[in-house]
Scaffold this active site. Structure first.
Site, mmCIF file in Angstrom:
data_model
loop_
_atom_site.group_PDB
_atom_site.id
_atom_site.type_symbol
_atom_site.label_atom_id
_atom_site.label_comp_id
_atom_site.label_asym_id
_atom_site.label_seq_id
_atom_site.Cartn_x
_atom_site.Cartn_y
_atom_site.Cartn_z
ATOM 1 N N CYS A 104 -12.549 13.358 -4.819
ATOM 2 C CA CYS A 104 -13.842 12.677 -4.917
ATOM 3 C C CYS A 104 -14.881 13.315 -4.001
ATOM 4 O O CYS A 104 -14.611 13.622 -2.838
ATOM 5 C CB CYS A 104 -13.666 11.207 -4.553
ATOM 6 S SG CYS A 104 -15.183 10.237 -4.710
ATOM 7 N N CYS A 150 -10.932 5.400 -0.143
ATOM 8 C CA CYS A 150 -9.714 6.219 -0.234
ATOM 9 C C CYS A 150 -9.512 7.041 1.036
ATOM 10 O O CYS A 150 -9.733 8.255 1.041
ATOM 11 C CB CYS A 150 -9.797 7.166 -1.431
ATOM 12 S SG CYS A 150 -10.054 6.355 -3.000
ATOM 13 N N GLN A 197 -3.447 -9.597 -9.017
ATOM 14 C CA GLN A 197 -3.100 -8.339 -8.373
ATOM 15 C C GLN A 197 -4.009 -7.218 -8.876
ATOM 16 O O GLN A 197 -4.274 -7.100 -10.072
ATOM 17 C CB GLN A 197 -1.636 -7.978 -8.650
ATOM 18 C CG GLN A 197 -0.640 -8.859 -7.933
ATOM 19 C CD GLN A 197 -0.493 -8.501 -6.461
ATOM 20 O OE1 GLN A 197 -1.061 -7.527 -5.974
ATOM 21 N NE2 GLN A 197 0.275 -9.304 -5.741
ATOM 22 N N CYS A 248 1.880 -8.141 2.051
ATOM 23 C CA CYS A 248 1.046 -6.946 1.950
ATOM 24 C C CYS A 248 0.750 -6.361 3.326
ATOM 25 O O CYS A 248 -0.095 -5.476 3.454
ATOM 26 C CB CYS A 248 -0.261 -7.262 1.217
ATOM 27 S SG CYS A 248 -1.282 -8.508 2.036
#
Length: 455
Positions: free
Chosen positions: A75, A84, A287, A412
């Site tokens: 990217c 990211c 999710q 998580c």
């Protein structure tokens, strides 16, 4: 050593490791410094932003020597986007570090050793996997912008032109809304002055159904150009399933508000987990990685080892996805969730899939566990999937009092999972096995599923 570093100092930092937060970790004169964008084996130049007693935070300024682990990010926005953070790291290496996060947290925080940590369950799609994105409208250096926050900045937005986590049509919708708003003179909301209108564009997709939902969040219900903006979205977004307008008149820059107005299409989108259908409304939790959700739920099912005569208690059940996924394999599932809206969606999804052996109740988990205490042994297996902050000790104690033969803990956050496993051990349950599941490639986040049995 902390007094030798000051805010604004520029240093050269050898990178030794990666942290659970996604930051890289190095030592300057034996003092811990954390910085973005570095990889183990590299030396980076960085500027100190904040010093604490035990560590400092720094801003990456220049790469001095590269690691063999480094790859070229796909990217163009990698250097400025806060999304990211690991796109410069090969996916195989991402999995290795994430698994080490789980193993190290279990040993260091949970004092859990000698149990099996399975190989990580990799995501089949390391890119374009997200079914939901929230794009912010704001400013950068005084100029209007719409996209994501600049890395490390809550007060700066950059104009996003591409994204390798969301599909192209999600980014195309952002470009359309941004260009149309500029043409119509609809101003972005300014957090500091409280002026302006456009706040957030929420994009939700049915990755496995093709459904596509947009939700435009503004300061006011009525503003100049409102109707023209929505008409342009309806005309310009192919195969639009639903369009909503959310009014958020509060200062908090969030994608929820005091009024949700249907503008076009259906009031929900449909998504699949395996062969089950789920209706997803603008604010309901689902999710974020649709395809990998089935893999996660298969891991949960494997840990739960369901049998036709068993009854399962699903705590923090949300809109019932885990409950419904397991319902065909057991006698009965009882799900608890504090959100009344989520419970209403869970019941609707049970009807949608013709599942009658599930029951859902809205309420505080801790309180309802007290109500269930009169039925010890009723639930063969209890599944917990709490928020990122993990469980409270009272809830863990009350779960243990129900005397399940098995507890399946889903988390998580490896750190809070490890802490909770230690609390479960104090309550009489030991961890047998943990499986890491990667739901968020290109980030440091990792899901984990643990099996606990009576000591």
């Amino acid at each position: 050593m902390a007094d030798k570093l000051r805010k604004g100092d520029i240093i050269q930092l050898p990178i030794d490791d990666l942290a659970l937060t996604g930051r890289s970790v190095g030592r300057h004169n034996d003092f811990v410094v954390m910085v973005d964008r570095g990889l183990p084996g590299e030396t980076v130049e960085c500027r100190i932003k904040l010093t604490k007693r035990r560590y400092a935070l720094a801003e990456f300024t220049r790469l001095i020597s590269a690691s063999p682990l480094r790859i070229e990010p796909r990217c163009r926005h990698f250097d400025e986007c806060g999304g990211c953070v690991w796109q410069n790291l090969d996916y195989t290496e991402q999995l290795r570090f994430k698994t080490s996060f789980v193993t190290e947290a279990l040993a260091r925080i949970g004092k859990v050793t000698g149990i099996a940590v399975d190989p990580p369950v990799a995501a089949p799609d390391p890119f374009f996997y997200r079914n939901k994105m929230e794009y912010s409208f704001g400013f950068r250096d005084g100029a209007p912008a719409a996209g994501m926050h600049v890395r490390g900045r809550f007060d700066a937005i950059f104009d996003m032109q591409e994204c390798f986590l969301q599909s192209e049509r999600g980014v195309a919708a952002l470009r359309l809304v941004r260009a149309t708003a500029q043409r119509l003179g609809i101003p972005n909301y300014d957090d500091r002055s409280g002026a302006g209108q456009l706040r957030v564009l929420v994009v939700r997709e049915g990755k496995l159904t093709g459904d596509f939902m947009l939700n435009v969040v503004t300061l006011d219900r009525d503003f100049a150009g409102r109707d023209e903006l929505f008409q342009a979205i309806i005309a310009g977004v192919p195969d639009l399933t639903a369009l909503f307008h959310t009014v958020n008149g509060r200062k908090a820059h969030v994608a929820i508000g005091e009024e949700l107005i249907p503008v076009f299409g259906q009031t929900y989108l449909t998504e699949m987990i395996g062969d089950l259908k789920f209706q997803v409304t603008p604010f309901s939790f689902f999710q974020t990685n649709s395809r990998q959700t089935r893999a996660l739920y298969d891991v949960i099912k494997d840990h739960a080892a369901p049998e036709p005569t068993q009854e399962i208690l699903d705590l923090f059940c949300g809109c019932g996805t885990i409950s419904l996924y397991l319902a065909r394999h057991v006698h009965h599932v009882f799900g608890i969730e504090i959100s009344a809206e989520s419970i209403a969606m869970a019941r609707r999804n049970a009807e949608l899939n013709n599942l009658v052996n599930v029951e859902f109740q809205s309420g505080d988990v801790r309180r309802l566990l007290v109500d269930l205490a009169a039925q010890p042994g009723r639930f063969h297996t209890i599944i917990t999937d709490p928020p990122r902050a993990g469980m409270e000790q009272k809830a863990i104690t009350r779960i243990a009092r129900l005397q399940p033969r098995r507890i399946v803990a889903v988390s998580c956050n490896p750190a809070t999972l490890a802490r909770d496993l230690e609390l479960f051990a104090d309550a009489g349950y030991r961890a047998l096995r943990v499986t890491p599941v990667d739901m968020f490639p290109q980030t440091a986040h990792i899901e984990a599923v643990a099996t606990l049995v009576p000591i």
